[in-house]
Scaffold this motif. Sequence first.
Motif, PDB file in Angstrom:
ATOM      1  N   PRO A   1      40.646  12.168 101.290  1.00 19.33           N
ATOM      2  CA  PRO A   1      41.946  12.950 100.878  1.00 19.33           C
ATOM      3  C   PRO A   1      42.051  14.211 100.501  1.00 19.33           C
ATOM      4  O   PRO A   1      40.374  15.125 100.839  1.00 19.33           O
ATOM      5  N   VAL A   2      43.201  15.561 101.158  1.00 21.55           N
ATOM      6  CA  VAL A   2      43.313  16.591 101.195  1.00 21.55           C
ATOM      7  C   VAL A   2      42.972  17.578 100.009  1.00 21.55           C
ATOM      8  O   VAL A   2      42.242  18.469  99.781  1.00 21.55           O
ATOM      9  N   TYR A   3      43.417  16.396  98.980  1.00 21.14           N
ATOM     10  CA  TYR A   3      43.059  16.570  97.646  1.00 21.14           C
ATOM     11  C   TYR A   3      41.768  17.294  97.201  1.00 21.14           C
ATOM     12  O   TYR A   3      41.478  18.482  96.239  1.00 21.14           O
ATOM     13  N   THR A   4      40.592  16.154  97.029  1.00 22.71           N
ATOM     14  CA  THR A   4      39.376  16.829  97.245  1.00 22.71           C
ATOM     15  C   THR A   4      38.503  17.508  97.775  1.00 22.71           C
ATOM     16  O   THR A   4      37.364  18.237  97.928  1.00 22.71           O
ATOM     17  N   ARG A   5      39.511  17.289  99.311  1.00 20.76           N
ATOM     18  CA  ARG A   5      38.494  18.644 100.272  1.00 20.76           C
ATOM     19  C   ARG A   5      38.722  19.744  99.990  1.00 20.76           C
ATOM     20  O   ARG A   5      37.880  20.758 100.831  1.00 20.76           O
ATOM     21  N   ARG A   6      40.519  20.162  99.383  1.00 20.17           N
ATOM     22  CA  ARG A   6      40.240  21.476  98.919  1.00 20.17           C
ATOM     23  C   ARG A   6      39.505  21.872  97.445  1.00 20.17           C
ATOM     24  O   ARG A   6      39.578  22.943  97.356  1.00 20.17           O
ATOM     25  N   ARG A   7      39.091  20.537  96.926  1.00 20.81           N
ATOM     26  CA  ARG A   7      39.026  21.188  95.683  1.00 20.81           C
ATOM     27  C   ARG A   7      37.311  21.432  95.529  1.00 20.81           C
ATOM     28  O   ARG A   7      36.863  20.069  94.789  1.00 20.81           O
ATOM     29  N   ARG A   8      36.628  21.041  96.739  1.00 24.42           N
ATOM     30  CA  ARG A   8      34.511  20.550  96.648  1.00 24.42           C
ATOM     31  C   ARG A   8      34.162  21.551  96.216  1.00 24.42           C
ATOM     32  O   ARG A   8      34.584  23.429  96.109  1.00 24.42           O
ATOM     33  N   PRO A   9      32.635  21.147  95.453  1.00 24.93           N
ATOM     34  CA  PRO A   9      32.239  19.754  95.628  1.00 24.93           C
ATOM     35  C   PRO A   9      32.722  19.047  94.331  1.00 24.93           C
ATOM     36  O   PRO A   9      33.394  19.928  93.700  1.00 24.93           O
ATOM     37  N   VAL A  10      32.606  17.711  94.947  1.00 27.88           N
ATOM     38  CA  VAL A  10      33.382  16.829  93.450  1.00 27.88           C
ATOM     39  C   VAL A  10      31.756  16.311  93.149  1.00 27.88           C
ATOM     40  O   VAL A  10      31.137  15.802  93.846  1.00 27.88           O
ATOM     41  N   GLU A  11      32.676  15.843  92.016  1.00 29.59           N
ATOM     42  CA  GLU A  11      31.443  14.857  90.809  1.00 29.59           C
ATOM     43  C   GLU A  11      32.272  13.749  90.233  1.00 29.59           C
ATOM     44  O   GLU A  11      33.139  13.912  90.672  1.00 29.59           O
ATOM     45  N   LEU A  12      31.141  12.727  90.163  1.00 34.14           N
ATOM     46  CA  LEU A  12      31.755  11.830  90.066  1.00 34.14           C
ATOM     47  C   LEU A  12      31.622  10.985  88.361  1.00 34.14           C
ATOM     48  O   LEU A  12      30.715  11.668  87.973  1.00 34.14           O
ATOM     49  N   ALA A  13      32.628  11.555  88.181  1.00 38.30           N
ATOM     50  CA  ALA A  13      32.951  11.593  86.331  1.00 38.30           C
ATOM     51  C   ALA A  13      33.032  10.693  85.482  1.00 38.30           C
ATOM     52  O   ALA A  13      32.306  10.330  84.748  1.00 38.30           O
ATOM     53  N   TRP A  14      33.353   9.373  86.514  1.00 38.02           N
ATOM     54  CA  TRP A  14      33.609   7.795  85.894  1.00 38.02           C
ATOM     55  C   TRP A  14      33.966   7.263  86.807  1.00 38.02           C
ATOM     56  O   TRP A  14      34.242   6.752  88.099  1.00 38.02           O
ATOM     57  N   SER A  15      32.609   5.789  86.891  1.00 39.01           N
ATOM     58  CA  SER A  15      33.590   4.305  87.078  1.00 39.01           C
ATOM     59  C   SER A  15      33.489   3.497  86.808  1.00 39.01           C
ATOM     60  O   SER A  15      32.429   2.981  86.191  1.00 39.01           O
ATOM     61  N   GLY A  16      34.498   2.294  86.738  1.00 39.00           N
ATOM     62  CA  GLY A  16      34.855   0.933  86.377  1.00 39.00           C
ATOM     63  C   GLY A  16      34.000   0.006  88.032  1.00 39.00           C
ATOM     64  O   GLY A  16      35.006   0.131  88.473  1.00 39.00           O
ATOM     65  N   TRP A  17      33.310  -1.196  87.590  1.00 39.09           N
ATOM     66  CA  TRP A  17      33.719  -2.052  88.262  1.00 39.09           C
ATOM     67  C   TRP A  17      35.106  -3.624  87.485  1.00 39.09           C
ATOM     68  O   TRP A  17      34.829  -3.624  87.012  1.00 39.09           O
ATOM     69  N   TYR A  18      35.452  -4.385  88.902  1.00 33.95           N
ATOM     70  CA  TYR A  18      35.508  -5.171  89.038  1.00 33.95           C
ATOM     71  C   TYR A  18      36.525  -6.393  89.499  1.00 33.95           C
ATOM     72  O   TYR A  18      35.184  -6.364  90.647  1.00 33.95           O
ATOM     73  N   GLU A  19      36.470  -7.480  89.140  1.00 35.17           N
ATOM     74  CA  GLU A  19      36.158  -8.532  89.632  1.00 35.17           C
ATOM     75  C   GLU A  19      37.648  -8.581  91.104  1.00 35.17           C
ATOM     76  O   GLU A  19      36.763  -9.186  91.756  1.00 35.17           O
ATOM     77  N   ARG A  20      38.000  -8.050  91.164  1.00 32.79           N
ATOM     78  CA  ARG A  20      39.146  -8.429  91.691  1.00 32.79           C
ATOM     79  C   ARG A  20      39.838  -6.660  92.373  1.00 32.79           C
ATOM     80  O   ARG A  20      40.021  -6.097  91.357  1.00 32.79           O
ATOM     81  N   ILE A  21      40.062  -6.054  93.453  1.00 32.19           N
ATOM     82  CA  ILE A  21      40.652  -5.212  93.823  1.00 32.19           C
ATOM     83  C   ILE A  21      42.140  -5.432  93.835  1.00 32.19           C
ATOM     84  O   ILE A  21      41.992  -3.693  93.533  1.00 32.19           O
ATOM     85  N   ASP A  22      42.857  -6.304  93.440  1.00 32.04           N
ATOM     86  CA  ASP A  22      44.061  -6.022  92.597  1.00 32.04           C
ATOM     87  C   ASP A  22      43.603  -5.564  91.446  1.00 32.04           C
ATOM     88  O   ASP A  22      44.913  -4.233  90.330  1.00 32.04           O
ATOM     89  N   ASP A  23      42.660  -6.133  90.681  1.00 30.91           N
ATOM     90  CA  ASP A  23      43.121  -5.149  89.617  1.00 30.91           C
ATOM     91  C   ASP A  23      42.540  -3.725  89.137  1.00 30.91           C
ATOM     92  O   ASP A  23      42.611  -3.173  88.719  1.00 30.91           O
ATOM     93  N   ALA A  24      40.912  -3.464  90.040  1.00 28.19           N
ATOM     94  CA  ALA A  24      40.716  -2.071  90.094  1.00 28.19           C
ATOM     95  C   ALA A  24      42.578  -1.177  91.154  1.00 28.19           C
ATOM     96  O   ALA A  24      41.979   0.228  90.047  1.00 28.19           O
ATOM     97  N   TYR A  25      42.936  -1.057  91.535  1.00 26.85           N
ATOM     98  CA  TYR A  25      43.749  -0.836  92.387  1.00 26.85           C
ATOM     99  C   TYR A  25      45.266  -0.499  90.956  1.00 26.85           C
ATOM    100  O   TYR A  25      45.276   0.703  90.790  1.00 26.85           O
ATOM    101  N   TRP A  26      45.557  -1.517  90.963  1.00 26.11           N
ATOM    102  CA  TRP A  26      46.219  -1.357  88.709  1.00 26.11           C
ATOM    103  C   TRP A  26      45.224  -0.017  88.528  1.00 26.11           C
ATOM    104  O   TRP A  26      46.571   0.421  87.778  1.00 26.11           O
ATOM    105  N   PHE A  27      44.749  -0.032  87.923  1.00 28.97           N
ATOM    106  CA  PHE A  27      43.057   0.083  86.595  1.00 28.97           C
ATOM    107  C   PHE A  27      43.941   1.910  87.300  1.00 28.97           C
ATOM    108  O   PHE A  27      44.244   2.894  86.724  1.00 28.97           O
TER     109      PHE A  27
END
Length: 107
Positions: A36-62
């Motif tokens: 996305p343009v948002y992060t392209r203009r604000r690089r470098p970016v770093e992963l601050a947090w991630s969470g794994w889900y069983e289903r893609i709709d759960d990840a999208y909902w969160f």
Amino acid sequence: MPWTYILRCSDGSYYVGSTVDLDRRLSEHSSDDLGPVYTRRRRPVELAWSGWYERIDDAYWFEKQVQGWSRKKREALIRGEWDALPLLAKRPAARRRILDGQDRLSD
């Protein structure tokens, strides 16, 4: 594997997203052509947090839920302070009342 993730951008802002391939998506955020343009203009970016889900709709909902959160609430999630999240969901005035009540109880 579905993931929800938070990136910390170079300007101190946060970007929240979801994906089925976290490594690929992080690479896209660092690419000149992808992501996305948002992060392209604000690089470098770093992963601050991630969470794994069983289903893609759960990840999208969160993802959508966290996008609506305050900065303080996102930072509590990043720090793993799960117990603080319900209090941070309250309006500031309600939070003050709750915290004032706790202070009186400890006296």
